[in-house]
Design a protein around this motif. Structure first.
Motif, PDB file in Angstrom:
ATOM      1  N   GLY A   1       0.829  -1.263  -0.265  1.00 29.35           N
ATOM      2  CA  GLY A   1       0.173   0.233   0.127  1.00 29.35           C
ATOM      3  C   GLY A   1       0.941   1.271   0.512  1.00 29.35           C
ATOM      4  N   ASP A   2       2.120   0.903   0.080  1.00 26.01           N
ATOM      5  CA  ASP A   2       3.404   2.343  -0.399  1.00 26.01           C
ATOM      6  C   ASP A   2       2.693   3.058  -1.697  1.00 26.01           C
ATOM      7  OD1 ASP A   2       4.113   1.410   2.139  1.00 26.01           O
ATOM      8  OD2 ASP A   2       5.437   0.398   1.641  1.00 26.01           O
ATOM      9  N   VAL A   3       2.287   1.968  -2.295  1.00 23.45           N
ATOM     10  CA  VAL A   3       2.317   3.321  -3.720  1.00 23.45           C
ATOM     11  C   VAL A   3       0.990   2.656  -4.223  1.00 23.45           C
ATOM     12  CG1 VAL A   3       3.285   3.381  -6.293  1.00 23.45           C
ATOM     13  CG2 VAL A   3       4.560   3.328  -4.239  1.00 23.45           C
ATOM     14  N   SER A   4      -0.036   3.201  -4.072  1.00 22.64           N
ATOM     15  CA  SER A   4      -1.145   3.214  -4.875  1.00 22.64           C
ATOM     16  C   SER A   4      -1.454   3.486  -6.380  1.00 22.64           C
ATOM     17  CB  SER A   4      -2.183   3.316  -3.721  1.00 22.64           C
ATOM     18  OG  SER A   4      -2.393   4.699  -3.001  1.00 22.64           O
ATOM     19  N   GLY A   5      -1.180   4.810  -6.764  1.00 26.58           N
ATOM     20  CA  GLY A   5      -1.703   5.672  -8.084  1.00 26.58           C
ATOM     21  C   GLY A   5      -1.182   4.660  -9.433  1.00 26.58           C
ATOM     22  N   CYS A   6      -1.732   5.904 -10.327  1.00 21.16           N
ATOM     23  CA  CYS A   6      -0.798   5.706 -11.111  1.00 21.16           C
ATOM     24  C   CYS A   6      -1.612   7.201 -12.524  1.00 21.16           C
ATOM     25  CB  CYS A   6      -1.460   4.129 -12.023  1.00 21.16           C
ATOM     26  SG  CYS A   6      -3.132   4.104 -12.498  1.00 21.16           S
ATOM     27  N   SER A   7      -1.112   6.879 -13.124  1.00 23.19           N
ATOM     28  CA  SER A   7      -0.632   8.013 -14.263  1.00 23.19           C
ATOM     29  C   SER A   7      -0.550   7.954 -15.324  1.00 23.19           C
ATOM     30  CB  SER A   7       0.404   9.342 -13.877  1.00 23.19           C
ATOM     31  OG  SER A   7       0.136  10.505 -14.789  1.00 23.19           O
ATOM     32  N   PHE A   8      -1.126   8.658 -16.857  1.00 22.59           N
ATOM     33  CA  PHE A   8      -0.960   8.081 -18.511  1.00 22.59           C
ATOM     34  C   PHE A   8      -0.264   9.649 -18.710  1.00 22.59           C
ATOM     35  CE2 PHE A   8      -5.483   9.936 -18.116  1.00 22.59           C
ATOM     36  CZ  PHE A   8      -5.847  10.513 -19.177  1.00 22.59           C
ATOM     37  N   ASN A   9       0.027   9.352 -19.475  1.00 25.93           N
ATOM     38  CA  ASN A   9       0.688   9.918 -20.484  1.00 25.93           C
ATOM     39  C   ASN A   9       0.082  10.557 -21.868  1.00 25.93           C
ATOM     40  OD1 ASN A   9       2.872  12.471 -19.760  1.00 25.93           O
ATOM     41  ND2 ASN A   9       4.163  11.109 -22.078  1.00 25.93           N
ATOM     42  N   PHE A  10      -0.476  11.996 -21.782  1.00 20.36           N
ATOM     43  CA  PHE A  10      -1.447  11.702 -23.312  1.00 20.36           C
ATOM     44  C   PHE A  10      -0.999  13.356 -24.186  1.00 20.36           C
ATOM     45  CE2 PHE A  10      -4.112  13.933 -20.283  1.00 20.36           C
ATOM     46  CZ  PHE A  10      -4.523  15.133 -21.095  1.00 20.36           C
ATOM     47  N   ARG A  11      -1.922  13.161 -25.031  1.00 17.85           N
ATOM     48  CA  ARG A  11      -1.752  14.513 -26.059  1.00 17.85           C
ATOM     49  C   ARG A  11      -3.426  14.275 -26.497  1.00 17.85           C
ATOM     50  NH1 ARG A  11       2.766  14.708 -30.395  1.00 17.85           N
ATOM     51  NH2 ARG A  11       1.899  13.091 -31.145  1.00 17.85           N
ATOM     52  N   ALA A  12      -4.130  15.632 -27.182  1.00 18.54           N
ATOM     53  CA  ALA A  12      -5.715  15.359 -26.843  1.00 18.54           C
ATOM     54  C   ALA A  12      -5.623  16.207 -28.597  1.00 18.54           C
ATOM     55  CB  ALA A  12      -6.872  16.557 -26.400  1.00 18.54           C
ATOM     56  N   THR A  13      -6.235  15.028 -29.428  1.00 17.73           N
ATOM     57  CA  THR A  13      -6.046  15.489 -30.851  1.00 17.73           C
ATOM     58  C   THR A  13      -7.401  15.395 -31.497  1.00 17.73           C
ATOM     59  OG1 THR A  13      -7.085  12.582 -31.367  1.00 17.73           O
ATOM     60  CG2 THR A  13      -4.565  13.905 -31.376  1.00 17.73           C
ATOM     61  N   LYS A  14      -8.420  14.998 -30.040  1.00 15.80           N
ATOM     62  CA  LYS A  14      -9.616  16.380 -30.355  1.00 15.80           C
ATOM     63  C   LYS A  14      -9.951  16.662 -29.096  1.00 15.80           C
ATOM     64  CE  LYS A  14     -14.671  15.428 -32.280  1.00 15.80           C
ATOM     65  NZ  LYS A  14     -15.392  14.393 -33.082  1.00 15.80           N
ATOM     66  N   GLN A  15     -10.581  18.104 -28.903  1.00 14.91           N
ATOM     67  CA  GLN A  15     -11.190  18.262 -27.669  1.00 14.91           C
ATOM     68  C   GLN A  15     -12.629  18.950 -27.820  1.00 14.91           C
ATOM     69  OE1 GLN A  15      -7.940  20.368 -25.392  1.00 14.91           O
ATOM     70  NE2 GLN A  15      -7.238  20.111 -27.382  1.00 14.91           N
ATOM     71  N   SER A  16     -13.063  19.702 -26.937  1.00 13.90           N
ATOM     72  CA  SER A  16     -13.909  20.642 -27.110  1.00 13.90           C
ATOM     73  C   SER A  16     -14.015  21.738 -25.953  1.00 13.90           C
ATOM     74  CB  SER A  16     -15.087  19.982 -27.416  1.00 13.90           C
ATOM     75  OG  SER A  16     -15.800  18.903 -26.295  1.00 13.90           O
ATOM     76  N   TRP A  17     -14.024  22.126 -25.330  1.00 16.26           N
ATOM     77  CA  TRP A  17     -14.527  23.239 -24.019  1.00 16.26           C
ATOM     78  C   TRP A  17     -15.953  24.126 -24.073  1.00 16.26           C
ATOM     79  CZ3 TRP A  17     -10.392  24.172 -21.310  1.00 16.26           C
ATOM     80  CH2 TRP A  17      -8.641  23.904 -21.723  1.00 16.26           C
ATOM     81  N   ASP A  18     -15.882  24.296 -23.029  1.00 16.13           N
ATOM     82  CA  ASP A  18     -17.242  25.406 -22.921  1.00 16.13           C
ATOM     83  C   ASP A  18     -17.098  25.935 -21.974  1.00 16.13           C
ATOM     84  OD1 ASP A  18     -19.512  25.799 -21.824  1.00 16.13           O
ATOM     85  OD2 ASP A  18     -20.163  24.124 -20.883  1.00 16.13           O
ATOM     86  N   ASP A  19     -16.462  27.127 -22.563  1.00 14.46           N
ATOM     87  CA  ASP A  19     -16.301  28.773 -21.958  1.00 14.46           C
ATOM     88  C   ASP A  19     -17.910  29.371 -20.912  1.00 14.46           C
ATOM     89  OD1 ASP A  19     -14.095  29.519 -20.673  1.00 14.46           O
ATOM     90  OD2 ASP A  19     -14.226  30.935 -23.113  1.00 14.46           O
ATOM     91  N   THR A  20     -18.642  28.627 -20.664  1.00 15.74           N
ATOM     92  CA  THR A  20     -19.881  29.434 -20.459  1.00 15.74           C
ATOM     93  C   THR A  20     -20.326  29.263 -19.439  1.00 15.74           C
ATOM     94  OG1 THR A  20     -21.391  27.841 -21.312  1.00 15.74           O
ATOM     95  CG2 THR A  20     -20.935  29.091 -23.003  1.00 15.74           C
ATOM     96  N   VAL A  21     -19.080  28.010 -18.594  1.00 16.95           N
ATOM     97  CA  VAL A  21     -19.011  27.702 -17.422  1.00 16.95           C
ATOM     98  C   VAL A  21     -18.070  28.148 -16.855  1.00 16.95           C
ATOM     99  CG1 VAL A  21     -21.138  25.961 -17.695  1.00 16.95           C
ATOM    100  CG2 VAL A  21     -18.553  25.745 -17.433  1.00 16.95           C
ATOM    101  N   ASN A  22     -17.728  27.870 -15.049  1.00 12.13           N
ATOM    102  CA  ASN A  22     -16.452  28.783 -14.780  1.00 12.13           C
ATOM    103  C   ASN A  22     -16.366  28.146 -13.407  1.00 12.13           C
ATOM    104  OD1 ASN A  22     -14.894  30.713 -13.548  1.00 12.13           O
ATOM    105  ND2 ASN A  22     -16.040  31.550 -12.490  1.00 12.13           N
ATOM    106  N   PRO A  23     -15.725  27.388 -13.809  1.00 10.39           N
ATOM    107  CA  PRO A  23     -14.323  27.306 -14.422  1.00 10.39           C
ATOM    108  C   PRO A  23     -14.203  26.325 -15.644  1.00 10.39           C
ATOM    109  CG  PRO A  23     -13.778  25.638 -12.922  1.00 10.39           C
ATOM    110  CD  PRO A  23     -14.675  26.357 -12.134  1.00 10.39           C
ATOM    111  N   PRO A  24     -14.133  26.847 -17.054  1.00 12.41           N
ATOM    112  CA  PRO A  24     -14.069  26.542 -18.048  1.00 12.41           C
ATOM    113  C   PRO A  24     -13.996  24.730 -18.065  1.00 12.41           C
ATOM    114  CG  PRO A  24     -13.138  28.405 -18.339  1.00 12.41           C
ATOM    115  CD  PRO A  24     -12.770  27.940 -17.223  1.00 12.41           C
ATOM    116  N   LEU A  25     -14.983  23.896 -19.138  1.00 13.72           N
ATOM    117  CA  LEU A  25     -14.975  22.291 -19.051  1.00 13.72           C
ATOM    118  C   LEU A  25     -14.362  22.314 -19.907  1.00 13.72           C
ATOM    119  CD1 LEU A  25     -15.582  19.762 -17.897  1.00 13.72           C
ATOM    120  CD2 LEU A  25     -18.412  20.490 -18.978  1.00 13.72           C
ATOM    121  N   ARG A  26     -13.408  20.765 -20.101  1.00 13.22           N
ATOM    122  CA  ARG A  26     -12.762  20.651 -21.542  1.00 13.22           C
ATOM    123  C   ARG A  26     -13.128  19.242 -21.198  1.00 13.22           C
ATOM    124  NH1 ARG A  26      -5.953  19.070 -20.985  1.00 13.22           N
ATOM    125  NH2 ARG A  26      -6.172  19.176 -23.809  1.00 13.22           N
TER     126      ARG A  26
END
Length: 201
Positions: free
Chosen positions: A109-134
């Motif tokens: 239980g000393d290590v229990s997380g993971c992560s991933f390395n990514f690049r977004a090739t398609k995404q959308s943003w909703d800038d009408t909310v605060n904070p913005p939603l990606r």
């Protein structure tokens, strides 16, 4: 965008078979699970985002260190599946010092997380909310990692993407406004021409 980003993901579990070989399992990403990226925006991943990425050659590392390889899809020691919940992974830990160490650390239980390395090739943003939603709709990934300190450790790339989205949205709004002005001028000109023709009659 061209830069890769790193994101925290879910807990990691370990299991062993009769021979003592250990396999780590977990989800490298969960769909529709909003996560706050610093004080800047909220991010979520849409189903289908990994459908193309899992066909490529992806590695599993320890702490994003390219010298600490735990598995690889091309070799069959890392398996990635996109299901209804998200991106599930299984990695067969190698019989190496780092492989044994990671298995022991996860079991304790000393290590229990993971992560991933990514690049977004398609995404959308909703800038009408605060904070913005990606919303990440299509991603490229080159590695997932078992990590000691899972964290949102790279918000600057996402911020650049947010700024680009806002600039693009502003450009679209400006273009729409310009198109409206052109249409209004054309309509006014046509109305004047019709008036001149009627006067001529």
């Amino acid at each position: 965008m061209s830069d890769f980003e790193k994101r925290i993901v879910q807990l990691v579990e370990v299991r062993a078979d009769e021979s003592g070989a250990r396999t780590l399992t977990g989800y490298a990403a969960v769909f529709h699970s909003p996560a706050r990226i610093g004080d800047y925006f909220i991010e979520q991943i849409a189903p289908g985002a990994f459908s193309d990425a899992i066909k490529g050659d992806v590695r599993c590392l320890y702490n994003h260190d390219r010298n600490h390889v735990l598995g690889r899809t091309k070799a069959g020691s890392l398996r990635l599946v996109e299901d209804a919940k998200g991106l599930r992974f299984e990695v067969d830990l190698p019989n190496t010092t780092i492989g044994k160490d990671v298995g022991t650390l996860v079991e304790r239980g000393d290590v229990s997380g993971c992560s991933f390395n990514f690049r977004a090739t398609k995404q959308s943003w909703d800038d009408t909310v605060n904070p913005p939603l990606r919303t990440l709709e299509k991603l490229e990934i080159d590695e997932i990692s078992i990590v000691t300190f899972p964290a949102y450790d790279d918000t600057s790339v996402g911020l650049r993407s947010l700024e680009a989205a806002r600039a693009e949205a502003g450009g679209l709004r400006n273009a729409a406004a310009a198109a409206r002005r052109v249409a209004e001028k054309r309509a006014a000109t046509e109305q004047r021409i019709r008036g001149i023709r009627q006067d001529a009659l």
